[in-house]
Design a protein around this motif. Sequence first.
Motif, PDB file in Angstrom:
ATOM      1  N   GLY A   1      51.241 -69.811  -9.908  1.00 14.55           N
ATOM      2  CA  GLY A   1      49.889 -70.226  -9.540  1.00 14.55           C
ATOM      3  C   GLY A   1      49.811 -71.741  -9.630  1.00 14.55           C
TER       4      GLY A   1
ATOM      5  N   TYR B   1      43.691 -69.699  -3.108  1.00 14.31           N
ATOM      6  CA  TYR B   1      44.210 -69.814  -4.474  1.00 14.31           C
ATOM      7  C   TYR B   1      45.509 -70.598  -4.603  1.00 14.31           C
ATOM      8  CZ  TYR B   1      40.587 -66.622  -5.865  1.00 14.31           C
ATOM      9  OH  TYR B   1      39.359 -66.061  -6.113  1.00 14.31           O
ATOM     10  N   MET B   2      46.199 -70.830  -3.516  1.00 12.84           N
ATOM     11  CA  MET B   2      47.417 -71.649  -3.536  1.00 12.84           C
ATOM     12  C   MET B   2      48.466 -71.122  -4.514  1.00 12.84           C
ATOM     13  SD  MET B   2      46.009 -75.479  -2.962  1.00 12.84           S
ATOM     14  CE  MET B   2      44.997 -75.587  -4.404  1.00 12.84           C
ATOM     15  N   THR B   3      48.965 -69.933  -4.253  1.00 17.41           N
ATOM     16  CA  THR B   3      50.061 -69.400  -5.060  1.00 17.41           C
ATOM     17  C   THR B   3      51.368 -69.564  -4.293  1.00 17.41           C
ATOM     18  OG1 THR B   3      49.499 -67.230  -4.179  1.00 17.41           O
ATOM     19  CG2 THR B   3      48.788 -67.708  -6.408  1.00 17.41           C
ATOM     20  N   THR B   4      52.443 -69.636  -5.024  1.00 21.12           N
ATOM     21  CA  THR B   4      53.769 -69.733  -4.417  1.00 21.12           C
ATOM     22  C   THR B   4      54.592 -68.556  -4.906  1.00 21.12           C
ATOM     23  OG1 THR B   4      53.663 -72.119  -4.349  1.00 21.12           O
ATOM     24  CG2 THR B   4      55.848 -71.157  -4.273  1.00 21.12           C
ATOM     25  N   ILE B   5      55.379 -67.976  -4.003  1.00 23.17           N
ATOM     26  CA  ILE B   5      56.192 -66.820  -4.380  1.00 23.17           C
ATOM     27  C   ILE B   5      57.652 -67.094  -4.044  1.00 23.17           C
ATOM     28  CG2 ILE B   5      56.631 -64.371  -3.935  1.00 23.17           C
ATOM     29  CD1 ILE B   5      53.658 -64.047  -3.526  1.00 23.17           C
TER      30      ILE B   5
ATOM     31  N   ASP C   1      46.565 -65.303   0.445  1.00 22.83           N
ATOM     32  CA  ASP C   1      46.214 -66.319  -0.534  1.00 22.83           C
ATOM     33  C   ASP C   1      44.790 -66.833  -0.306  1.00 22.83           C
ATOM     34  OD1 ASP C   1      47.354 -67.424  -2.784  1.00 22.83           O
ATOM     35  OD2 ASP C   1      47.755 -69.317  -1.788  1.00 22.83           O
TER      36      ASP C   1
ATOM     37  N   GLY D   1      63.720 -58.092  -3.230  1.00 19.52           N
ATOM     38  CA  GLY D   1      62.282 -57.966  -3.385  1.00 19.52           C
ATOM     39  C   GLY D   1      61.754 -58.366  -4.753  1.00 19.52           C
ATOM     40  N   THR D   2      62.629 -58.701  -5.666  1.00 19.53           N
ATOM     41  CA  THR D   2      62.150 -59.165  -6.968  1.00 19.53           C
ATOM     42  C   THR D   2      61.458 -60.524  -6.777  1.00 19.53           C
ATOM     43  OG1 THR D   2      64.027 -58.074  -7.995  1.00 19.53           O
ATOM     44  CG2 THR D   2      62.838 -59.673  -9.341  1.00 19.53           C
ATOM     45  N   GLU D   3      60.311 -60.661  -7.418  1.00 19.46           N
ATOM     46  CA  GLU D   3      59.501 -61.866  -7.178  1.00 19.46           C
ATOM     47  C   GLU D   3      59.291 -62.684  -8.429  1.00 19.46           C
ATOM     48  OE1 GLU D   3      56.521 -60.369  -3.636  1.00 19.46           O
ATOM     49  OE2 GLU D   3      55.718 -60.715  -5.627  1.00 19.46           O
TER      50      GLU D   3
ATOM     51  N   ARG E   1      56.278 -65.350  -9.239  1.00 20.25           N
ATOM     52  CA  ARG E   1      55.050 -65.874  -8.655  1.00 20.25           C
ATOM     53  C   ARG E   1      54.498 -67.020  -9.493  1.00 20.25           C
ATOM     54  NH1 ARG E   1      54.784 -60.347  -8.329  1.00 20.25           N
ATOM     55  NH2 ARG E   1      53.387 -60.129 -10.100  1.00 20.25           N
TER      56      ARG E   1
ATOM     57  N   ALA F   1      47.046 -73.673  -8.676  1.00 20.92           N
ATOM     58  CA  ALA F   1      45.706 -74.126  -9.069  1.00 20.92           C
ATOM     59  C   ALA F   1      45.078 -73.106 -10.011  1.00 20.92           C
ATOM     60  CB  ALA F   1      44.826 -74.295  -7.832  1.00 20.92           C
ATOM     61  N   SER F   2      44.255 -73.594 -10.924  1.00 22.34           N
ATOM     62  CA  SER F   2      43.598 -72.668 -11.857  1.00 22.34           C
ATOM     63  C   SER F   2      42.278 -72.165 -11.301  1.00 22.34           C
ATOM     64  CB  SER F   2      43.367 -73.353 -13.198  1.00 22.34           C
ATOM     65  OG  SER F   2      42.569 -74.495 -13.002  1.00 22.34           O
TER      66      SER F   2
ATOM     67  N   ARG G   1      47.560 -64.256  -5.087  1.00 24.21           N
ATOM     68  CA  ARG G   1      48.760 -63.398  -5.066  1.00 24.21           C
ATOM     69  C   ARG G   1      49.467 -63.333  -6.412  1.00 24.21           C
ATOM     70  NH1 ARG G   1      52.315 -65.742  -0.293  1.00 24.21           N
ATOM     71  NH2 ARG G   1      51.989 -67.634  -1.503  1.00 24.21           N
ATOM     72  N   LEU G   2      48.930 -64.030  -7.395  1.00 22.42           N
ATOM     73  CA  LEU G   2      49.680 -64.227  -8.642  1.00 22.42           C
ATOM     74  C   LEU G   2      49.859 -62.953  -9.467  1.00 22.42           C
ATOM     75  CD1 LEU G   2      50.984 -66.513 -10.360  1.00 22.42           C
ATOM     76  CD2 LEU G   2      48.825 -66.634 -11.599  1.00 22.42           C
TER      77      LEU G   2
ATOM     78  N   TRP H   1      64.026 -52.855   2.128  1.00 22.09           N
ATOM     79  CA  TRP H   1      64.829 -54.078   2.054  1.00 22.09           C
ATOM     80  C   TRP H   1      66.191 -53.803   2.656  1.00 22.09           C
ATOM     81  CZ3 TRP H   1      62.503 -58.440   0.953  1.00 22.09           C
ATOM     82  CH2 TRP H   1      61.284 -58.377   0.288  1.00 22.09           C
TER      83      TRP H   1
ATOM     84  N   GLU I   1      61.089 -65.216  -3.734  1.00 22.84           N
ATOM     85  CA  GLU I   1      61.439 -63.816  -3.533  1.00 22.84           C
ATOM     86  C   GLU I   1      62.947 -63.680  -3.354  1.00 22.84           C
ATOM     87  OE1 GLU I   1      59.872 -62.024   0.086  1.00 22.84           O
ATOM     88  OE2 GLU I   1      58.935 -60.529  -1.198  1.00 22.84           O
ATOM     89  N   SER I   2      63.536 -62.799  -4.129  1.00 29.56           N
ATOM     90  CA  SER I   2      64.976 -62.603  -3.979  1.00 29.56           C
ATOM     91  C   SER I   2      65.237 -61.588  -2.878  1.00 29.56           C
ATOM     92  CB  SER I   2      65.574 -62.119  -5.295  1.00 29.56           C
ATOM     93  OG  SER I   2      65.177 -60.781  -5.506  1.00 29.56           O
TER      94      SER I   2
END
Lengths: 197, 204
Positions: A46, A30-34, B176, A40-42, A44, A48-49, B77-78, B29, A36-37
Amino acid sequence: MSGEFTLLPPEVYCSFAPYWKDSVLYSKRYMTTILESEDGTEQRLGIASKPVRGESFTIQTRDQRQTGYIRRRLMKYVGHIWGVPIWPFEMIMSNSGEIGASFVEVYTSLYRQLASGEEEIIIVSDYETFETFRILGSTPTQITLSGELTQAWSQGTKIYPVLRSLVGMTVDLSPDTPEHTNIKMDFVESFRASGEY
Amino acid sequence: MAFTMYKQKYVFHLFPYWRRTPTDVMSKWTDDFSGMGYSTAEYIEDYPSYRTTHTFLLKNLQEIDEVNSMLDTFLGRLTAFWFPSFRKDIILTSNIGSSATVINIEEMEYSEFYPATPGSGRYIFIYVNRNKWFARKITGVSGPTVLDIESSLGEQVNMSQIKCVSFLYLGRFDIDEFEWSFHTPEVATIELVFKELPKEYALL
């Protein structure tokens, strides 16, 4: 900026049925990018659809003629677009298909992720005997083809959706005997297209 | 087996295939500092994040298609959704009445070890079968063996019907790429990795 692109059709088909003792792997990426601080706050994203699909399986050849058939195609078509049956999504013809018919009837086409337009199906009886068509439409028991059947197909013949894909950079041919070979094939969906902005 | 929602998020309620051993990780954490032989750790977050891996066995293309559709809906993962631990985290000691807003459990030192804030251990999942399950928030404790839940189940559920009472986590997939391993054209397994998002309970 807008444009029209057409996905390029396969130039060669991998019509050898897999060796089911080794599982057939069907994947979706799915090619997601995250982002992250530290706590742990994220966030996210996407990219690709729709996912990029892939398929991996082992082919077992019985003699040097079959091995040569695959080896020649691998040599010529590495880097080209392959049409690979999505083996788990098998459909079975419920009636014979006559020469000139522009549709095929199947027991069920449900849950096979068939899509009309540029997606293809392949009708296979053995690795050298097959026909491919684009899907113009489908119902749960019938698939309308982009052309006419050029040969007659008997009831029970198997049909598969085709994954338009690129073959992995390395293909492992492992002979068990001088004639008998296990060939591990990996494919990743291709979105190679032609068109203009 | 259709996927449905609890508090506007889908619940991934499929029961795992226990022949493949799952793995659990609880991480906190922290920042670790070390130098000259001394070390110290700073907790950035008070509560751990739960991560687990399960394998699922699907027995026909319809089930596989339903899970595939969910993967497409979540887009890898979204998207955040609910997932149960599928462990017997809580052991019941009596049946749950249809209008009951408490559940009776074996002593598990709940109020000492589970924080009274949104997050881990505050939601439960009562699993009967893939078509019947209940998700509820634990709203308080009425004694060492009595948990209060936000609303009744609406029907009598006997202990003998329940396969497990697990904690329910809000999280996402932590992979992913999803790989179906088809053993026949109809039967497949898939390994899924789930990761809790402790920060996102507050957004509910």
